[in-house]
Design an enzyme around this catalytic site. Structure first.
Site, PDB file in Angstrom:
ATOM      1  N   SER A 197       2.043  -1.816  -3.406  1.00 14.13           N
ATOM      2  CA  SER A 197       1.108  -0.802  -3.910  1.00 14.13           C
ATOM      3  C   SER A 197       1.771   0.545  -4.170  1.00 14.13           C
ATOM      4  O   SER A 197       2.684   0.972  -3.448  1.00 14.13           O
ATOM      5  CB  SER A 197       0.011  -0.605  -2.859  1.00 14.13           C
ATOM      6  OG  SER A 197      -0.730   0.557  -3.120  1.00 14.13           O
ATOM      7  N   GLU A 212       0.495   3.163  -3.333  1.00 17.92           N
ATOM      8  CA  GLU A 212       0.237   3.990  -2.148  1.00 17.92           C
ATOM      9  C   GLU A 212       1.504   4.163  -1.314  1.00 17.92           C
ATOM     10  O   GLU A 212       1.578   5.059  -0.478  1.00 17.92           O
ATOM     11  CB  GLU A 212      -0.858   3.354  -1.286  1.00 17.92           C
ATOM     12  CG  GLU A 212      -2.268   3.624  -1.766  1.00 17.92           C
ATOM     13  CD  GLU A 212      -2.660   5.086  -1.690  1.00 17.92           C
ATOM     14  OE1 GLU A 212      -2.669   5.638  -0.583  1.00 17.92           O
ATOM     15  OE2 GLU A 212      -2.952   5.689  -2.735  1.00 17.92           O
ATOM     16  N   TYR A 237      -2.561   2.370   5.680  1.00 19.01           N
ATOM     17  CA  TYR A 237      -2.493   1.325   4.641  1.00 19.01           C
ATOM     18  C   TYR A 237      -1.157   1.404   3.904  1.00 19.01           C
ATOM     19  O   TYR A 237      -0.460   0.398   3.730  1.00 19.01           O
ATOM     20  CB  TYR A 237      -3.659   1.501   3.649  1.00 19.01           C
ATOM     21  CG  TYR A 237      -3.513   0.645   2.399  1.00 19.01           C
ATOM     22  CD1 TYR A 237      -3.873  -0.697   2.404  1.00 19.01           C
ATOM     23  CD2 TYR A 237      -3.010   1.188   1.209  1.00 19.01           C
ATOM     24  CE1 TYR A 237      -3.729  -1.489   1.267  1.00 19.01           C
ATOM     25  CE2 TYR A 237      -2.866   0.400   0.066  1.00 19.01           C
ATOM     26  CZ  TYR A 237      -3.229  -0.931   0.109  1.00 19.01           C
ATOM     27  OH  TYR A 237      -3.076  -1.706  -1.023  1.00 19.01           O
TER      28      TYR A 237
END
Ligand code: NAP
Ligand code: F7E
Length: 323
Positions: free
Chosen positions: A124, A126, A148
């Protein structure tokens, strides 16, 4: 010979799009689902007679080993994860178990059962968090800003490590935000388009959001699952950034979505501090030049078309619900 694909997280947004895409490519599609007291197959309802579902859980190593033994897939897409960033602040340990260690469990199952199985890991944007350069590429250093993001960094590196240690054909797709009418309603894009439909139809007055200034590189999930398949069908395993190269703010998304139904977002949106995060990722924008060059992948749905597609789908759905 019919190729077999196994998808973990088949009940999620990407799982549903990928299952449909692989079925169209002639694959026999198998999906891993976890046990629940009530069925959660809404997104794959139309595929129920085409995909074979099997129970297993990212938390249970042996259940994954048995599943891989039973299905004997050629390709395994590991999409299952606790994927909502705010929940990762509330439940950091569970997020680490699912989103970080879950990846090792899947890779261990492949290493144990059959090392020729090709593996896709859902990494991801992120992971970039506080971005060190713009746009972000495969070599941009990671600085995750949530449990996360931290868990995904672990998942990324353990995938690279199994490729290097055991010669697995394992790819990590570093995907930037991708959305669709199947997106969960807790994510900001779908939260907005669902509210726009409900406000337009008189069912709701206000929409409460957090940081309107956050900038994201938003693409269409249907385009992004094609990139996953391209990675596993390339000659050599590698890692790829998948993105559109454009960034837009949450405010801009809301503006276009409300405009599409003839409303002004400023009349309906309120900022609610409950939706602010302990640490925010303020901006993300990816450079997918490597995927374009090596895989021949490019996004097809534009940002404006994506917003309109999601608003239209929610309008149709909400109208049906109140009929
Ligand atoms: P999603 O809609 O939240 O779906 C997550 C899936 O994981 C669901 O099928 C869920 O099953 C399953 N799952 C969660 N915990 C599990 C467990 N313990 N055992 C088995 N299955 C479990 O996520 P998505 O948007 O499709 O994203 C797919 C993957 O890509 C995720 O790994 C996500 O972190 C990653 N990703 C997403 C984006 C994006 O913008 N969408 C971008 C980059 C990376 P239930 O239905 O039972 O909950
Ligand atoms: O937030 C801001 C919020 O929750 C986007 C996951 O798929 O993509 C997703 O993670 C931005 C953030 O997605 C609200 O603060 C403002 O800056 O839609 P989101 P995300 O956190 O970017 C990545 C690539 C993944 O890998 C993840 O799995 O929007 N924002 N107001 C809001 N966000 C939410 N959810 N709700 C609000 O009211």
């Amino acid at each position: 010979m019919t190729k077999r694909a196994l998808i973990t997280g088949i009940t999620g947004q990407d799982g549903a799009y990928l299952a449909e895409f692989l079925f169209e490519q002639g694959y026999q599609v198998h999906g891993m689902v976890r046990r629940s007291s009530s069925e959660n197959f809404e997104r794959i309802q139309h595929l129920r007679d085409k995909v074979q579902l099997h129970q297993a859980d990212l938390l249970d190593q042996l259940s994954i080993v048995r599943l891989v033994e039973e299905v004997q897939p050629h390709h395994l897409y590991n999409l299952a994860a606790q994927s909502f960033v705010p929940t990762s602040f509330e439940q950091p340990l569970l997020t680490a178990e699912f989103t970080a260690l879950g990846v090792t469990r899947v890779l261990e199952a492949v290493r144990t059962v059959d090392r020729s199985i090709r593996v896709y890991q859902a990494s991801s944007s992120e992971m970039f968090g506080t971005v060190r350069e713009e746009p972000q590429t495969e070599t941009t250093p990671f600085w995750p800003r949530s449990p996360y993001g931290v868990a995904k960094v672990y998942g990324h590196w353990i995938t690279v490590n199994y490729r290097e240690s055991y010669d697995l054909f394992a790819c990590s797709g570093i995907l930037f935000n991708h959305e669709s009418p199947l997106r969960g309603k807790e994510f900001v894009t779908r939260k907005i388009t669902d509210a726009v439909a409900r406000i337009k139809l008189g069912l709701q007055q206000k929409l409460r959001l957090g940081n309107l200034d956050a900038l994201r590189d938003w693409g269409f999930a249907g385009d992004y699952v094609r990139a996953m398949w391209m990675m596993l069908n390339h000659d050599v395993p590698d890692d790829y950034v998948i993105a559109t190269g454009e960034k837009h703010s949450v405010r801009e998304f809301a503006d276009i979505a409300f405009q599409h139904v003839g409303l002004n977002w400023e009349d309906h949106v309120e900022v609610d501090p409950r939706y602010l995060r302990p640490a925010e990722v303020t901006t993300l924008c990816g450079d997918c030049a490597k995927a374009r060059r090596v895989l021949g992948w490019a996004p097809e749905v534009s940002f404006h078309d994506l917003v309109r597609m999601m608003v239209e789908a929610d309008l149709t759905r909400v109208k049906k619900e109140i009929e």
